[in-house]
Design a protein around this motif. Sequence first.
Motif, PDB file in Angstrom:
ATOM      1  N   GLU A 129     -16.772   3.017 -29.025  1.00 22.48           N
ATOM      2  CA  GLU A 129     -17.401   2.454 -30.210  1.00 22.48           C
ATOM      3  C   GLU A 129     -16.664   2.784 -31.500  1.00 22.48           C
ATOM      4  O   GLU A 129     -16.823   2.075 -32.494  1.00 22.48           O
ATOM      5  N   GLU A 130     -15.865   3.866 -31.514  1.00 19.68           N
ATOM      6  CA  GLU A 130     -15.248   4.260 -32.784  1.00 19.68           C
ATOM      7  C   GLU A 130     -14.247   3.212 -33.257  1.00 19.68           C
ATOM      8  O   GLU A 130     -13.580   2.551 -32.466  1.00 19.68           O
ATOM      9  N   SER A 131     -14.171   3.054 -34.587  1.00 17.92           N
ATOM     10  CA  SER A 131     -13.314   2.028 -35.185  1.00 17.92           C
ATOM     11  C   SER A 131     -11.843   2.423 -35.124  1.00 17.92           C
ATOM     12  O   SER A 131     -11.492   3.585 -35.341  1.00 17.92           O
ATOM     13  N   ILE A 132     -11.004   1.450 -34.803  1.00 16.63           N
ATOM     14  CA  ILE A 132      -9.547   1.624 -34.814  1.00 16.63           C
ATOM     15  C   ILE A 132      -8.976   0.658 -35.855  1.00 16.63           C
ATOM     16  O   ILE A 132      -9.259  -0.537 -35.818  1.00 16.63           O
ATOM     17  N   GLU A 133      -8.195   1.200 -36.781  1.00 15.31           N
ATOM     18  CA  GLU A 133      -7.543   0.355 -37.789  1.00 15.31           C
ATOM     19  C   GLU A 133      -6.103   0.091 -37.353  1.00 15.31           C
ATOM     20  O   GLU A 133      -5.381   1.013 -36.969  1.00 15.31           O
ATOM     21  N   VAL A 134      -5.697  -1.174 -37.412  1.00 14.64           N
ATOM     22  CA  VAL A 134      -4.340  -1.569 -37.023  1.00 14.64           C
ATOM     23  C   VAL A 134      -3.692  -2.310 -38.186  1.00 14.64           C
ATOM     24  O   VAL A 134      -4.281  -3.241 -38.744  1.00 14.64           O
ATOM     25  N   LEU A 135      -2.492  -1.874 -38.559  1.00 12.60           N
ATOM     26  CA  LEU A 135      -1.725  -2.536 -39.614  1.00 12.60           C
ATOM     27  C   LEU A 135      -0.479  -3.158 -38.992  1.00 12.60           C
ATOM     28  O   LEU A 135       0.390  -2.460 -38.476  1.00 12.60           O
ATOM     29  N   LEU A 136      -0.413  -4.488 -39.015  1.00 10.56           N
ATOM     30  CA  LEU A 136       0.728  -5.206 -38.445  1.00 10.56           C
ATOM     31  C   LEU A 136       1.921  -5.103 -39.389  1.00 10.56           C
ATOM     32  O   LEU A 136       1.798  -5.386 -40.585  1.00 10.56           O
ATOM     33  N   LEU A 137       3.057  -4.709 -38.829  1.00 10.03           N
ATOM     34  CA  LEU A 137       4.243  -4.517 -39.654  1.00 10.03           C
ATOM     35  C   LEU A 137       5.338  -5.527 -39.376  1.00 10.03           C
ATOM     36  O   LEU A 137       5.927  -6.094 -40.286  1.00 10.03           O
ATOM     37  N   LYS A 138       5.625  -5.752 -38.113  1.00  8.02           N
ATOM     38  CA  LYS A 138       6.768  -6.599 -37.784  1.00  8.02           C
ATOM     39  C   LYS A 138       6.560  -7.246 -36.426  1.00  8.02           C
ATOM     40  O   LYS A 138       6.188  -6.587 -35.462  1.00  8.02           O
ATOM     41  N   GLU A 196      -8.890 -15.080 -40.546  1.00  5.04           N
ATOM     42  CA  GLU A 196     -10.344 -14.883 -40.441  1.00  5.04           C
ATOM     43  C   GLU A 196     -10.715 -13.400 -40.400  1.00  5.04           C
ATOM     44  O   GLU A 196     -11.664 -12.970 -41.056  1.00  5.04           O
ATOM     45  N   LEU A 197      -9.955 -12.615 -39.639  1.00  3.05           N
ATOM     46  CA  LEU A 197     -10.332 -11.227 -39.382  1.00  3.05           C
ATOM     47  C   LEU A 197      -9.689 -10.218 -40.332  1.00  3.05           C
ATOM     48  O   LEU A 197     -10.254  -9.159 -40.598  1.00  3.05           O
ATOM     49  N   GLY A 198      -8.489 -10.550 -40.827  1.00  4.05           N
ATOM     50  CA  GLY A 198      -7.673  -9.552 -41.503  1.00  4.05           C
ATOM     51  C   GLY A 198      -8.027  -9.318 -42.963  1.00  4.05           C
ATOM     52  O   GLY A 198      -8.615 -10.160 -43.639  1.00  4.05           O
ATOM     53  N   GLU A 199      -7.645  -8.137 -43.435  1.00  3.20           N
ATOM     54  CA  GLU A 199      -7.751  -7.777 -44.843  1.00  3.20           C
ATOM     55  C   GLU A 199      -6.342  -7.570 -45.400  1.00  3.20           C
ATOM     56  O   GLU A 199      -5.407  -7.300 -44.656  1.00  3.20           O
ATOM     57  N   MET A 200      -6.210  -7.709 -46.710  1.00  5.58           N
ATOM     58  CA  MET A 200      -4.929  -7.443 -47.339  1.00  5.58           C
ATOM     59  C   MET A 200      -4.570  -5.962 -47.173  1.00  5.58           C
ATOM     60  O   MET A 200      -5.422  -5.089 -47.383  1.00  5.58           O
ATOM     61  N   PRO A 201      -3.330  -5.668 -46.823  1.00  8.09           N
ATOM     62  CA  PRO A 201      -2.926  -4.281 -46.569  1.00  8.09           C
ATOM     63  C   PRO A 201      -2.593  -3.550 -47.857  1.00  8.09           C
ATOM     64  O   PRO A 201      -1.436  -3.222 -48.134  1.00  8.09           O
ATOM     65  N   LEU A 202      -3.610  -3.291 -48.671  1.00 10.93           N
ATOM     66  CA  LEU A 202      -3.381  -2.605 -49.941  1.00 10.93           C
ATOM     67  C   LEU A 202      -2.901  -1.173 -49.695  1.00 10.93           C
ATOM     68  O   LEU A 202      -3.318  -0.529 -48.732  1.00 10.93           O
ATOM     69  N   PRO A 203      -2.043  -0.657 -50.563  1.00 13.05           N
ATOM     70  CA  PRO A 203      -1.574   0.726 -50.412  1.00 13.05           C
ATOM     71  C   PRO A 203      -2.737   1.713 -50.479  1.00 13.05           C
ATOM     72  O   PRO A 203      -3.769   1.421 -51.113  1.00 13.05           O
ATOM     73  N   PRO A 204      -2.593   2.884 -49.869  1.00 14.44           N
ATOM     74  CA  PRO A 204      -3.707   3.847 -49.792  1.00 14.44           C
ATOM     75  C   PRO A 204      -4.147   4.407 -51.137  1.00 14.44           C
ATOM     76  O   PRO A 204      -5.272   4.902 -51.259  1.00 14.44           O
ATOM     77  N   ALA A 216      -2.827  -8.323 -42.967  1.00 17.22           N
ATOM     78  CA  ALA A 216      -2.287  -7.611 -41.799  1.00 17.22           C
ATOM     79  C   ALA A 216      -3.098  -6.399 -41.355  1.00 17.22           C
ATOM     80  O   ALA A 216      -2.762  -5.760 -40.364  1.00 17.22           O
ATOM     81  N   ARG A 217      -4.181  -6.087 -42.075  1.00 11.80           N
ATOM     82  CA  ARG A 217      -5.015  -4.944 -41.668  1.00 11.80           C
ATOM     83  C   ARG A 217      -6.232  -5.470 -40.915  1.00 11.80           C
ATOM     84  O   ARG A 217      -7.050  -6.203 -41.463  1.00 11.80           O
ATOM     85  N   ILE A 218      -6.312  -5.110 -39.626  1.00  8.08           N
ATOM     86  CA  ILE A 218      -7.427  -5.570 -38.798  1.00  8.08           C
ATOM     87  C   ILE A 218      -8.122  -4.370 -38.156  1.00  8.08           C
ATOM     88  O   ILE A 218      -7.506  -3.318 -37.962  1.00  8.08           O
ATOM     89  N   PHE A 219      -9.390  -4.543 -37.849  1.00  9.10           N
ATOM     90  CA  PHE A 219     -10.201  -3.442 -37.304  1.00  9.10           C
ATOM     91  C   PHE A 219     -10.779  -3.843 -35.946  1.00  9.10           C
ATOM     92  O   PHE A 219     -11.221  -4.975 -35.755  1.00  9.10           O
ATOM     93  N   GLY A 220     -10.746  -2.905 -35.019  1.00 12.47           N
ATOM     94  CA  GLY A 220     -11.303  -3.137 -33.694  1.00 12.47           C
ATOM     95  C   GLY A 220     -11.812  -1.840 -33.105  1.00 12.47           C
ATOM     96  O   GLY A 220     -12.051  -0.864 -33.825  1.00 12.47           O
ATOM     97  N   HIS A 221     -11.973  -1.837 -31.783  1.00 13.68           N
ATOM     98  CA  HIS A 221     -12.388  -0.612 -31.093  1.00 13.68           C
ATOM     99  C   HIS A 221     -11.754  -0.624 -29.709  1.00 13.68           C
ATOM    100  O   HIS A 221     -11.451  -1.690 -29.150  1.00 13.68           O
ATOM    101  N   ARG A 222     -11.546   0.558 -29.171  1.00 14.68           N
ATOM    102  CA  ARG A 222     -11.007   0.632 -27.810  1.00 14.68           C
ATOM    103  C   ARG A 222     -12.038   0.097 -26.821  1.00 14.68           C
ATOM    104  O   ARG A 222     -13.239   0.257 -27.013  1.00 14.68           O
ATOM    105  N   LYS A 223     -11.531  -0.532 -25.797  1.00 13.13           N
ATOM    106  CA  LYS A 223     -12.411  -1.094 -24.786  1.00 13.13           C
ATOM    107  C   LYS A 223     -13.303   0.003 -24.209  1.00 13.13           C
ATOM    108  O   LYS A 223     -12.832   1.060 -23.775  1.00 13.13           O
TER     109      LYS A 223
END
Length: 340
Positions: free
Chosen positions: A76-85, A143-151, A66-73
């Motif tokens: 260039e800076e990275s935005i991390e998004v964690l899907l919850l519900k 394909e894109l996501g990483e496991m949402p491990l605790p911080p 549920a952890r995916i990384f992108g950038h605002r249109k």
Amino acid sequence: MKTEDFYYDLPERLIAQHPLKDRSSSRLLLVDKKNGSMEDKHFYDIIDYLNKGDVLVLNDTKVMPARIFGHRKGKEESIEVLLLKQNEDDIWECLTKPGKKTKIDSEIIFSDRLSGKVVDLSDDGSRFIKFNYEGIFHEILDELGEMPLPPYIKEKLEDKDRYQTVYSKEEGSAAAPTAGLHFTKELLNEIKAKGVELAYITLHIGLGTFRPVKVEDVENHKMHSEFYIINKEAADKINKAKKNGNRVIAVGTTSVRTIESVAEDDGSIKEKSGWTDIFIYPGFKFRTIDALITNFHLPESTLLMLVSAFSSKELMFKAYSEAIKKEYRFFSFGDAMFIY
């Protein structure tokens, strides 16, 4: 009852950074609620403390990558998004980092097949993002996501499956039901062969797992709602155990919350699905659950409050002090406790 009453000091070296090679070789602290005695074992010894006719309640939710990384249109800076519900119309409740960069109408590009637009904000800081994609959403997520491990886990997880229980089935969680991580398929087969019933329920773990208790008074904390499913087979097994005087043993706090959300005064339950925001803290009257397998939880967390309610706060803090002294491993990839 104050939140600070549930604080304890934990040496950082005791926070488990990776799972053990063998799931069931983790340590197990036995805690007897009646006389307060404690005993050191290994998790595979749990079978010696389960009796024919007991029911193990296991949460078969499956963690999404549920952890995916992108950038605002256009940025260039990275935005991390964690899907919850997941809500309707491909809108998901998410946590974003940095949050100040994701305002309403912000468009986030994750790949040439996936983008999202922030359509709303909540009072607690989460974002509602409508996703646009080509193909099947969960395949793209795989394909894109990483496991949402605790911080608090700083090391990279090499094998995604180690943050899943061996019986995970129903995809939809933003975190693993970590008490179940100690079971192997072989151990579960041995437990079944002993005459112990396995009852699988589902609770998709969401926002509450990632939110600390910020209020001073425990009673003022509000839990986020999470979706659960209890099928007829699981309900029947639990009801049979209660009727025959056998134990209902919860594997993890999520199993406790699910079952106690629907429990009748006599401890029976019915086939049911829905949303629960039950908050269990000392003073709660348990109706169905008789024993609990659980990990060691963060200071001032709702999970520590739940286990303190199940035993007593005094006994739990005595157990945690013992675990620290004997250098048990703490939190998600750590050791376990059996409160009976």
